[in-house]
Design a protein around this motif. Structure first.
Motif, mmCIF file in Angstrom:
data_model
loop_
_atom_site.group_PDB
_atom_site.id
_atom_site.type_symbol
_atom_site.label_atom_id
_atom_site.label_comp_id
_atom_site.label_asym_id
_atom_site.label_seq_id
_atom_site.Cartn_x
_atom_site.Cartn_y
_atom_site.Cartn_z
ATOM 1 N N SER A 1 -11.482 -5.169 8.797
ATOM 2 C CA SER A 1 -12.577 -5.681 7.962
ATOM 3 C C SER A 1 -12.340 -5.251 6.619
ATOM 4 C CB SER A 1 -13.852 -4.691 8.463
ATOM 5 O OG SER A 1 -13.678 -3.202 8.654
ATOM 6 N N ASN A 2 -13.032 -5.528 5.768
ATOM 7 C CA ASN A 2 -12.973 -5.255 4.153
ATOM 8 C C ASN A 2 -14.570 -4.924 3.474
ATOM 9 O OD1 ASN A 2 -11.542 -4.618 1.955
ATOM 10 N ND2 ASN A 2 -10.745 -6.874 1.651
ATOM 11 N N SER A 3 -14.134 -4.262 2.619
ATOM 12 C CA SER A 3 -15.452 -3.862 1.865
ATOM 13 C C SER A 3 -16.217 -5.116 1.119
ATOM 14 C CB SER A 3 -15.248 -2.825 0.925
ATOM 15 O OG SER A 3 -16.331 -2.318 0.248
ATOM 16 N N PRO A 4 -17.465 -5.283 1.140
ATOM 17 C CA PRO A 4 -17.812 -6.320 0.383
ATOM 18 C C PRO A 4 -17.794 -6.000 -1.242
ATOM 19 C CG PRO A 4 -19.556 -5.055 1.449
ATOM 20 C CD PRO A 4 -18.235 -4.544 1.897
ATOM 21 N N SER A 5 -17.632 -4.644 -1.700
ATOM 22 C CA SER A 5 -17.592 -4.363 -3.059
ATOM 23 C C SER A 5 -16.479 -3.793 -3.104
ATOM 24 C CB SER A 5 -18.851 -3.620 -3.287
ATOM 25 O OG SER A 5 -18.610 -3.075 -4.641
ATOM 26 N N ALA B 1 -9.720 4.798 -0.936
ATOM 27 C CA ALA B 1 -10.508 4.530 0.075
ATOM 28 C C ALA B 1 -9.686 4.294 1.575
ATOM 29 C CB ALA B 1 -11.671 3.639 -0.218
ATOM 30 N N LYS B 2 -8.715 3.795 1.426
ATOM 31 C CA LYS B 2 -7.979 3.178 2.475
ATOM 32 C C LYS B 2 -6.942 4.432 2.997
ATOM 33 C CE LYS B 2 -7.303 -0.183 4.047
ATOM 34 N NZ LYS B 2 -8.097 -0.790 5.140
ATOM 35 N N VAL B 3 -6.482 5.512 2.187
ATOM 36 C CA VAL B 3 -6.207 6.578 2.416
ATOM 37 C C VAL B 3 -7.117 7.570 3.324
ATOM 38 C CG1 VAL B 3 -4.960 8.707 1.855
ATOM 39 C CG2 VAL B 3 -4.288 6.563 0.701
ATOM 40 N N VAL B 4 -8.448 7.587 2.868
ATOM 41 C CA VAL B 4 -9.511 8.036 3.629
ATOM 42 C C VAL B 4 -9.699 7.496 4.977
ATOM 43 C CG1 VAL B 4 -11.898 8.764 3.580
ATOM 44 C CG2 VAL B 4 -10.544 9.101 1.595
ATOM 45 N N GLN B 5 -9.653 6.289 4.975
ATOM 46 C CA GLN B 5 -9.851 5.433 6.329
ATOM 47 C C GLN B 5 -8.647 6.180 7.386
ATOM 48 O OE1 GLN B 5 -8.841 1.502 6.302
ATOM 49 N NE2 GLN B 5 -9.934 0.975 7.984
ATOM 50 N N GLU B 6 -7.441 5.986 6.961
ATOM 51 C CA GLU B 6 -6.421 6.376 7.627
ATOM 52 C C GLU B 6 -6.400 7.857 8.053
ATOM 53 O OE1 GLU B 6 -2.468 5.351 6.053
ATOM 54 O OE2 GLU B 6 -3.073 3.537 5.340
ATOM 55 N N GLU B 7 -6.798 8.757 7.163
ATOM 56 C CA GLU B 7 -6.875 10.083 7.520
ATOM 57 C C GLU B 7 -7.811 10.170 8.536
ATOM 58 O OE1 GLU B 7 -7.751 11.895 3.699
ATOM 59 O OE2 GLU B 7 -5.732 12.113 3.087
ATOM 60 N N ALA C 1 -17.038 4.045 -5.858
ATOM 61 C CA ALA C 1 -17.819 4.574 -4.746
ATOM 62 C C ALA C 1 -18.191 3.816 -3.624
ATOM 63 C CB ALA C 1 -19.349 4.932 -5.534
ATOM 64 N N ALA C 2 -18.348 2.471 -3.712
ATOM 65 C CA ALA C 2 -18.829 1.564 -2.773
ATOM 66 C C ALA C 2 -17.882 1.376 -1.657
ATOM 67 C CB ALA C 2 -19.273 0.317 -3.477
ATOM 68 N N VAL C 3 -16.463 1.175 -2.397
ATOM 69 C CA VAL C 3 -15.374 0.846 -1.379
ATOM 70 C C VAL C 3 -15.208 2.096 -0.462
ATOM 71 C CG1 VAL C 3 -13.381 1.452 -2.710
ATOM 72 C CG2 VAL C 3 -13.385 -0.298 -1.123
ATOM 73 N N ARG C 4 -15.360 3.259 -1.144
ATOM 74 C CA ARG C 4 -15.044 4.470 -0.391
ATOM 75 C C ARG C 4 -16.352 4.721 0.730
ATOM 76 N NH1 ARG C 4 -12.370 10.043 -1.194
ATOM 77 N NH2 ARG C 4 -13.448 11.317 0.212
ATOM 78 N N GLU C 5 -17.534 4.433 0.205
ATOM 79 C CA GLU C 5 -18.612 4.659 1.160
ATOM 80 C C GLU C 5 -18.476 3.615 2.474
ATOM 81 O OE1 GLU C 5 -22.417 5.312 2.948
ATOM 82 O OE2 GLU C 5 -20.905 6.569 1.659
ATOM 83 N N VAL D 1 -22.969 -7.318 14.446
ATOM 84 C CA VAL D 1 -22.269 -6.286 14.054
ATOM 85 C C VAL D 1 -21.887 -5.469 12.770
ATOM 86 C CG1 VAL D 1 -20.210 -4.630 14.966
ATOM 87 C CG2 VAL D 1 -20.779 -6.681 16.697
ATOM 88 N N ASN D 2 -22.719 -4.458 12.485
ATOM 89 C CA ASN D 2 -22.752 -3.973 11.257
ATOM 90 C C ASN D 2 -22.132 -2.427 11.357
ATOM 91 O OD1 ASN D 2 -23.383 -2.608 8.734
ATOM 92 N ND2 ASN D 2 -25.004 -4.057 8.279
ATOM 93 N N THR D 3 -20.917 -2.326 10.806
ATOM 94 C CA THR D 3 -20.351 -0.823 10.941
ATOM 95 C C THR D 3 -20.901 0.235 10.032
ATOM 96 O OG1 THR D 3 -18.610 -1.741 9.526
ATOM 97 C CG2 THR D 3 -18.114 -1.806 11.926
ATOM 98 N N LEU D 4 -21.722 -0.229 9.016
ATOM 99 C CA LEU D 4 -22.267 0.537 8.038
ATOM 100 C C LEU D 4 -23.604 1.029 8.402
ATOM 101 C CD1 LEU D 4 -21.732 -1.100 4.549
ATOM 102 C CD2 LEU D 4 -20.659 1.008 5.347
ATOM 103 N N THR D 5 -24.432 0.302 9.113
ATOM 104 C CA THR D 5 -25.725 0.806 9.930
ATOM 105 C C THR D 5 -25.669 1.152 11.168
ATOM 106 O OG1 THR D 5 -26.282 -1.356 10.510
ATOM 107 C CG2 THR D 5 -26.799 -0.741 8.202
ATOM 108 N N GLY D 6 -24.572 0.560 11.959
ATOM 109 C CA GLY D 6 -24.410 1.026 13.493
ATOM 110 C C GLY D 6 -24.644 -0.206 14.244
#
Length: 251
Positions: A58-62, A110-116, A66-70, A36-41
């Motif tokens: 889940s957590n960002s690998p980087s 990036a976490k704030v963006v996720q929550e929004e 920019a990478a963590v926001r992506e 299951v890859n949530t970046l590629t779907g």
């Protein structure tokens, strides 16, 4: 219930899966390790089919800005779309106490963006804000180390055990959606520099700790209460002393 745990192979996710299964639920770990890859779907729609609850730990690998926001933006959009299609009734995400108070940090932004994104979606939700984990205190110390000296700001911190984080997320996941934030924290507050001295002494580490009000926390400037919850937080039971005892017995 079928509960899909995104990031179910990690520190918190694996503990959460075990807790939910022990309570009789069908807890399904979902991560790249399970296809299951949530970046590629890849695999997301299939994993969420029939799920009543989705929990994202889940957590960002980087951790690069920019990478963590992506990661959080793309993965959250992917999960929310799939959860909507699957008719999920409760979307739960693990986040961080103070993420909205540390704007210098790309990770926190990036976490704030996720929550929004979660709050703006149409799925009933709950966001769990946890304080820093005991398991990561050594990482904080290492990040502040220059030579044999650790530079830390004398701000408040109220850390907790990863086991207690998983238990809190499980409790929220099994309850009714709050459509808001639930804060959880450890039972004791410390000054960050004092806590670091305690950790180093316990590990018989010779590094010295210097109080530095301008010291950065993974690159971010901290306020007095950036790392501690507001009044009304749920307080976990495990103290630092208890956690140390358990950790030494385990390993």
């Amino acid at each position: 219930m079928k509960i899909v745990v995104i990031g179910g192979s990690g520190l918190i996710g694996s503990k959460l899966v075990d807790l939910l299964r022990a309570r009789g639920h069908q807890a399904v770990p979902a991560s790249p390790k399970t296809g299951v890859n949530t970046l590629t779907g890849e695999g997301v729609a299939g994993a969420l089919t029939g799920a009543e609850v989705v929990v994202d730990v889940s957590n960002s690998p980087s951790f690069e800005d920019a990478a963590v926001r992506e990661f959080f933006e793309t993965s959250t959009r992917t999960l929310l779309a799939a959860a909507t299609d699957a008719g999920v009734g409760h979307y739960v995400a693990l986040s961080i106490v103070g993420c909205d108070r540390i704007p210098d940090s790309g990770y926190m932004r990036a976490k704030v963006v996720q929550e929004e994104l979660i709050a703006e979606a149409e799925i009933p939700y709950s966001v769990v804000h946890a304080t820093q984990f005991f398991e990561f205190l050594q990482g904080i110390i290492d990040a502040g180390t220059e030579g044999d000296t650790v530079h830390l700001a004398p701000v408040l911190i109220q850390p907790m055990a990863a086991d207690d984080v998983a238990a809190a997320v499980a409790e929220v996941a099994l309850g009714a959606p709050t459509n808001g934030v639930v804060e959880v924290a450890g039972p004791e507050q410390y000054r960050l520099d004092e806590l670091a001295r305690s950790v180093l002494a316990d590990e018989q580490d010779a590094r010295s700790v210097v109080v530095d009000p301008d010291a950065r926390y993974f690159g971010a400037r901290l306020g007095e209460r950036s790392l501690v919850p507001a009044d009304g937080a749920r307080i976990a039971a495990t103290s630092l002393a208890d956690w140390r005892t358990r950790a030494k017995r385990a390993g």
